[in-house]
Enzyme design. Structure first.
Site, PDB file in Angstrom:
ATOM      1  N   SER A   1       0.827  -1.134   0.014  1.00  0.00           N
ATOM      2  CA  SER A   1      -0.098  -0.187   0.053  1.00  0.00           C
ATOM      3  C   SER A   1       1.029   1.206  -0.086  1.00  0.00           C
ATOM      4  O   SER A   1       0.219   2.310  -0.088  1.00  0.00           O
ATOM      5  CB  SER A   1      -0.850   0.106   1.209  1.00  0.00           C
ATOM      6  OG  SER A   1      -2.095  -0.932   0.852  1.00  0.00           O
TER       7      SER A   1
ATOM      8  N   LYS B   1       0.010   3.575  -2.611  1.00  0.00           N
ATOM      9  CA  LYS B   1      -1.141   4.810  -2.548  1.00  0.00           C
ATOM     10  C   LYS B   1      -0.374   6.026  -2.498  1.00  0.00           C
ATOM     11  O   LYS B   1      -0.988   7.121  -2.669  1.00  0.00           O
ATOM     12  CB  LYS B   1      -2.012   4.462  -1.188  1.00  0.00           C
ATOM     13  CG  LYS B   1      -2.797   3.197  -1.345  1.00  0.00           C
ATOM     14  CD  LYS B   1      -3.746   2.984  -0.031  1.00  0.00           C
ATOM     15  CE  LYS B   1      -4.793   1.872  -0.504  1.00  0.00           C
ATOM     16  NZ  LYS B   1      -4.006   0.343  -0.140  1.00  0.00           N
TER      17      LYS B   1
ATOM     18  N   SER C   1      -6.261   3.094   4.658  1.00  0.00           N
ATOM     19  CA  SER C   1      -5.679   2.339   3.441  1.00  0.00           C
ATOM     20  C   SER C   1      -6.747   1.589   2.662  1.00  0.00           C
ATOM     21  O   SER C   1      -6.851   0.280   2.351  1.00  0.00           O
ATOM     22  CB  SER C   1      -4.532   1.058   3.771  1.00  0.00           C
ATOM     23  OG  SER C   1      -3.724   0.911   2.726  1.00  0.00           O
TER      24      SER C   1
END
Length: 481
Positions: A63, A66, A310
């Site tokens: 993640s 991101k 997330s």
């Protein structure tokens, strides 16, 4: 490249205190035996690299991807960007009867809640319509019809983090896990009784088969929820002890457009509006009359649940939205191409990055620790940086919308309330990249990418120890020059 198998790190770093300390932290953990670690540390003021280990090696970011998606979205869409959901009618109205169709057109909003559908239904009621002699049609053509990112695995499609992406969608609560329902499972009144299941939003679009049983208070809590692969049938099995706390499970639905349309129909029923025809998907005709528009929160507000919690679905929606806004095509291919181009212009070397999705769920994504710290450095000069920084999880802050995925980490240390960083976790991958201020007020940017470990026990401790050590230092950058 160096594997953590007991060998000393490069001799050039051995004489420096930072290198010695980081070597000690990573070397003392058996979890990194045979694994890979990419570590990059920069001055936040100058961008100068002050420590790196395998920091040019491309690794899976999970993640941490991101961080790229959020930066590209702020740069491309802008801080004023909102998502709209529109309500149309087409036909002839006679008294309170609409001889025609109602169209609900989605434009990507990943934050639509039941109350928002209620508001749109009220707008329809204000047209003095109580009966629709026609169809209720959901329009999700703002994006293409690919609902899953390229590398998602079949088993993840039922999970909240692998939910299908649509331009018309619904979320169960203010964590905004779009395309999911929330199942709340509580013990029955006494041992032997079925568990009690509540669903949010309450909808008959999903069928729940409850096989979970209540057991004595000292019994084992073991609840499992599974969804049929191609049907909205969810089966709950296992046991839940008397008096135990409610178990909450977010489960992705099949066909999120149909799900959103069903939630809207329920909102219409609350307003006393009935539909005689079909519930189906289609495109809103150009001649239809728009009677209501719902606007989402702004992009900086959306980034808070996106980054703090997330949220994978938000990432993929943003990718498609970038493609739609700049290229007229709401697809992963177009969105990723546009994002990569913009990140290149910001100073990243995107030729060295493999960006397969916006969320980081793909095992094919690749980026180096140095490229992540480079992004975090150049982002500081952007007008949108305060929104970007505000969206990052903050260490040891319990409030979910502040601490996020770092809320229970680095508690009672110099990093508490100090470290702002994005976490990342997929199979055999754990990452942490962000900002920390040292004891003497120096700004530090760091990225720690850990890949290919077999057991994850102690993996996050390695990241936390490095971040805490940085937070504790005085005159760190001066001493490292």
């Amino acid at each position: 490249m160096c594997f953590f198998n007991g060998e000393a790190m490069q001799a050039a770093y051995e004489e420096k205190s930072m290198a010695r300390e980081i070597h000690r932290i990573v070397h003392e953990s058996p979890a990194l035996t045979g694994a890979l670690a990419g570590i990059s540390i920069r001055s936040a003021r100058t961008g100068e690299l002050v420590y790196e280990h395998d920091a040019e090696i491309r690794m899976r970011p999970a993640s941490n991807m991101k961080l790229l998606t959020a930066a590209a979205a702020l740069e491309i869409l802008g801080e004023d960007h909102v998502f709209q959901t529109e309500l149309y009618i087409k036909g002839v109205q006679v008294a309170n009867v609409l001889q025609g169709n109602v169209y609900l057109k989605g434009k990507g909003d990943p934050t639509l809640l039941e109350k928002d559908f209620d508001g749109l239904a009220k707008e329809l009621k204000q047209q003095h319509i109580t009966y629709v002699h026609g169809d209720l049609i959901g329009d999700d053509t703002w994006y293409d019809d690919e609902h899953y990112s390229p590398d998602i695995v079949r088993s993840d499609e039922q999970e909240y983090y692998g939910a299908a992406i649509s331009a018309l969608n619904a979320a169960p609560d203010e964590e905004y896990d779009t395309g999911t329902v929330l199942l709340e499972i509580s013990p029955g009144k006494r041992t032997g009784k079925k568990a009690i299941v509540a669903m949010q939003p309450q909808t008959d679009y999903v069928k729940v088969i409850n096989k979970a049983k209540t057991v004595p208070a000292d019994g084992k809590k073991k609840i499992k929820v599974e969804r049929d692969h191609d049907r909205n049938v969810m089966t709950i099995t296992g046991t839940i002890p008397e008096h135990s706390v409610t178990t909450r499970e977010y489960m992705a639905v099949v066909d999120p457009t149909g799900y959103a349309l069903r939630v809207f129909e329920q909102s219409m029923k609350k307003q006393g509006i009935k539909v005689s025809g079909e519930r189906k998907q289609g495109k809103t005709p150009a001649q239809a009359k728009r009677i209501a528009t719902h606007e989402s929160m702004t992009l900086p507000q959306l980034l808070v649940p996106f980054m703090k919690l997330s949220n994978n679905s938000h990432a993929e929606v943003l990718v498609k939205e970038m493609g739609k806004v700049l290229n007229g095509k709401g697809s992963w291919e177009d969105g990723l191409e546009i994002a990569e181009s913009k990140l290149n212009l910001m100073g990243m070397d995107m030729e060295s990055v493999m960006m397969r999705d916006g969320s980081g769920i793909s095992q094919v994504n690749l980026i180096s620790a140095n490229e992540l710290t480079n992004l975090l450095y150049v982002a500081q000069d952007k007008t949108w940086f305060p929104s970007y920084l505000n969206a990052l999880p903050v260490a040891a802050v319990k409030d979910k919308m502040i601490g996020g995925t770092l809320g229970n980490r680095m508690e009672q240390t110099a990093a508490a309330g100090n470290v702002r960083a994005k976490t990342g976790t997929i199979s055999a991958t754990s990452t942490l990249s962000g900002y920390v201020t040292t004891k003497s007020g120096e700004g530090i940017i760091f990225s720690i990418l850990l890949n290919n470990f077999v057991e994850d026990k102690g993996i996050r401790d390695i990241q936390d120890k490095i971040a805490v050590w940085l937070a504790e230092q005085e005159n760190l950058l001066k001493s490292e020059r």
